[in-house]
Design an enzyme around this catalytic site. Sequence first.
Site, mmCIF file in Angstrom:
data_model
loop_
_atom_site.group_PDB
_atom_site.id
_atom_site.type_symbol
_atom_site.label_atom_id
_atom_site.label_comp_id
_atom_site.label_asym_id
_atom_site.label_seq_id
_atom_site.Cartn_x
_atom_site.Cartn_y
_atom_site.Cartn_z
ATOM 1 C CG ASN A 23 9.141 40.464 61.536
ATOM 2 O OD1 ASN A 23 7.947 40.739 61.721
ATOM 3 N ND2 ASN A 23 9.821 40.921 60.498
ATOM 4 C CG ASP A 29 6.587 37.693 58.327
ATOM 5 O OD1 ASP A 29 6.439 36.464 58.448
ATOM 6 O OD2 ASP A 29 6.841 38.449 59.284
ATOM 7 C CG ASP A 98 -3.243 37.888 43.311
ATOM 8 O OD1 ASP A 98 -3.456 38.346 42.170
ATOM 9 O OD2 ASP A 98 -4.084 37.935 44.220
ATOM 10 C CD GLU A 256 -10.195 40.860 40.174
ATOM 11 O OE1 GLU A 256 -10.780 41.227 41.207
ATOM 12 O OE2 GLU A 256 -9.176 41.418 39.725
ATOM 13 C CG HIS A 331 -8.272 39.615 48.311
ATOM 14 N ND1 HIS A 331 -8.519 38.629 47.368
ATOM 15 C CD2 HIS A 331 -7.914 40.707 47.609
ATOM 16 C CE1 HIS A 331 -8.296 39.121 46.166
ATOM 17 N NE2 HIS A 331 -7.940 40.376 46.276
#
Length: 565
Positions: A23, A29, A98, A256, A331
Site C-alpha cells: 500500500n 504487510d 512466530d 529458539e 532475522h
Amino acid sequence: MNPKWWKESVAYQIYPISFKDSNGDGIGDLRGIISKLDYLQDLGVDVIWVCPIYKSPNHDNGYDISDYCDIMKEFGTMADFDVMLREMHARGMKLMMDLVLNHTSHQHPWFIESRSSKDNPKRDYYIWRKGKNGGPPNNWESYFSGSVWELDPQTDEYYLHLYSKYQPDLNWENQVVIDKLHEMVEWWLKKGVDGFRFDAIAHIIKAEGYPDAANPGGTATVRAYEMFSNLEDVHTMLQNLHDKVLYFYDIMTVGETSGLGPEQALDYVGDGRRELNMTFMFEHMNLDCAAPGGGKWDTVPWKLTDLKKIMSNWQTVLHNRGWNANYLCNHDQPRSVSRFGNDLFYRVPSAKMLATFIHMLEGTPYIYQGEEIGMTNVAFELIDDYRDVETLNYYEEKRNQGMPEAQIMSNIHKKSRDNARTPMQWDDSEDGGFTTGVPWIRVNSNFREINAAAAVKDPDSIYHYYKKLIQLRKKHPVIVYGEYALLLEEHEEIYAFTRTLEDQRLLIILNFYEHEPVFELPAEFAAGKQELLISNYAPSKEDDLTQLKLRPYEARVYLERQIQA
C-alpha cells in the site's frame, strides 16, 4: 526412520516488515506476502515461517506483543490474515507462526493492569521485585544491554525484562497465565495454522529466588544465561503445552533455544519427550565471536574445522533420536553469503555452495528471505540509517565508553541484525520494488544487480539452484533421512561428508574457500559408480573424482546406488 511431513519439508522465513509493501506506506504487510505466494510456490518451499504479525507498538519489530489475537495495523487486518492462510493452503504450503511466550509488550492490557497497583489481580502475571541496596534486585544483564530490571515509579518496584524494557517477562509460575497462553495457542490452531516457532522459549523459567550471578572479571553486571536459560521446569511447561494443546494437531514446532549442545537439545526434541519437533542450534552462530559465549560484536576469523566439529556433533547425536533445524542466517543474524561465503568476488558460487551445505544435511532446511537470490550484508555509513534496537543500544554504549566511531561502525557492519532486515529486493526499480513509498529502512544499494526478477529470468541463478536442491530433496529420501558421516575431518578448506540410507549413499563435496584444493576419493568408494546430482559449476569432461581439483567455492553432490552395507 520415523517419517514425518515436517522432516521432508523445506521452510522459508518471512520477516514481514521487510518482505513486500502493498500500500505504499514503506512497511511490508500481509497483502504484500499474498502477492508473492506464487513466487514462493515456484521456488518449491513447503512451510512459510512468518515472524510476528500480532498487534504491537513495534519497539522490537513485533516481538513485543500487545494483543495475541489481533494483527498489527501496519500489517493489515485479521481478514487479510485469513486470506493469506487460505491462499497458502490453496498452493499446498503451510503456515508456521512466530509466537513469543516469554514476554509481552509493556502496552499489553495485562501489563497495564499489572503495573497499576501492587494489589491488582494481574500484578502476578509479571515478575515484580523490590530493589536491593538502592539498586536492582540482582545483577542480571539484559540481552539488549543494561540490567534486566526496570524501576516502575508508580509502585516503586522493579519488573523483569530479559530483552527491552518494553518487553516485560511473563510469570510462568502463575497457573492463570499458563492457562491463558494455552487458550491463545489453541485459538490459532483452530484457525488452521500449521505450527509455531516459539521465540525465546528457553527463558520462560528463571532461577528460584533470582540470585546474583557469578561476577567474573570484576564487571558490574554479567550476562547470567544460566540463571534464565534451559532450566528443568521449562521442559515441564512444554510437556504440559504439548499434552493439553499441541498433541491434538498435526503441526510443526521449533524452539529458539540458545546455549545448548545436541545432548541437551534432545531434552526438547528427543523421540518421546512430548515437547518440540526441533530446535534452532546456535553454536555455529558463535564461530566468529572473539570469546566462547562472549559478545557478538567482537569478531575473529572463523575456522572450517570448528564448523565441522559443531555440525557433525549435531548431525551425529540427533540421528534417529531427534531432529535438526538447519540454517545459516535469519532475522537476527548477518547474511550467510557475507558471513560464510564471499560476497565480493564469488557471491554466486559461494551462495550456491552454502545452499548445498544446508540442504544436504539431515534436518529441515530453512531459507531466510533473500537468501535464495544471494542478498548481502549492508554497510550504512551513518548510525541514523539503522533501526535495530540492539544495534542502537550497542552504538550508544560504545560511544560512552570511548570506542572510536570507525571501530563501532565496522562492528555494526559485520553483525547488526539490520543486515538481514533491509527490504527484499524484488526488481531493479526504485527501492528494489519493495515499496512505492519511503521504506522503513533503506534498501541495500546493490538491488539493481541483486534482485528476484533478474534471478527468476536467469536459469543459472542462485534462485534456480535452490529450486533444484528442493526438487532433489523431494525425489531422494536419502537426502532427508540418510545417516551423516564426516570425511576429511582436519581439512582446512574442504568440507566433505556422506549421507547413507539403505543401499544408497550421497557424497557431498564442498570447497569453502577461493583456493583450488584437490579432493581425493576415499578408498571405500568404487570409482565410476557415482552419479552427479547437482553442482554449482558446469562439470568438465576431464573431471576425475579420484583426484578432483575443486574450483573456488565449488559444490558437488553425487549419488551412489546399490552400495554394500
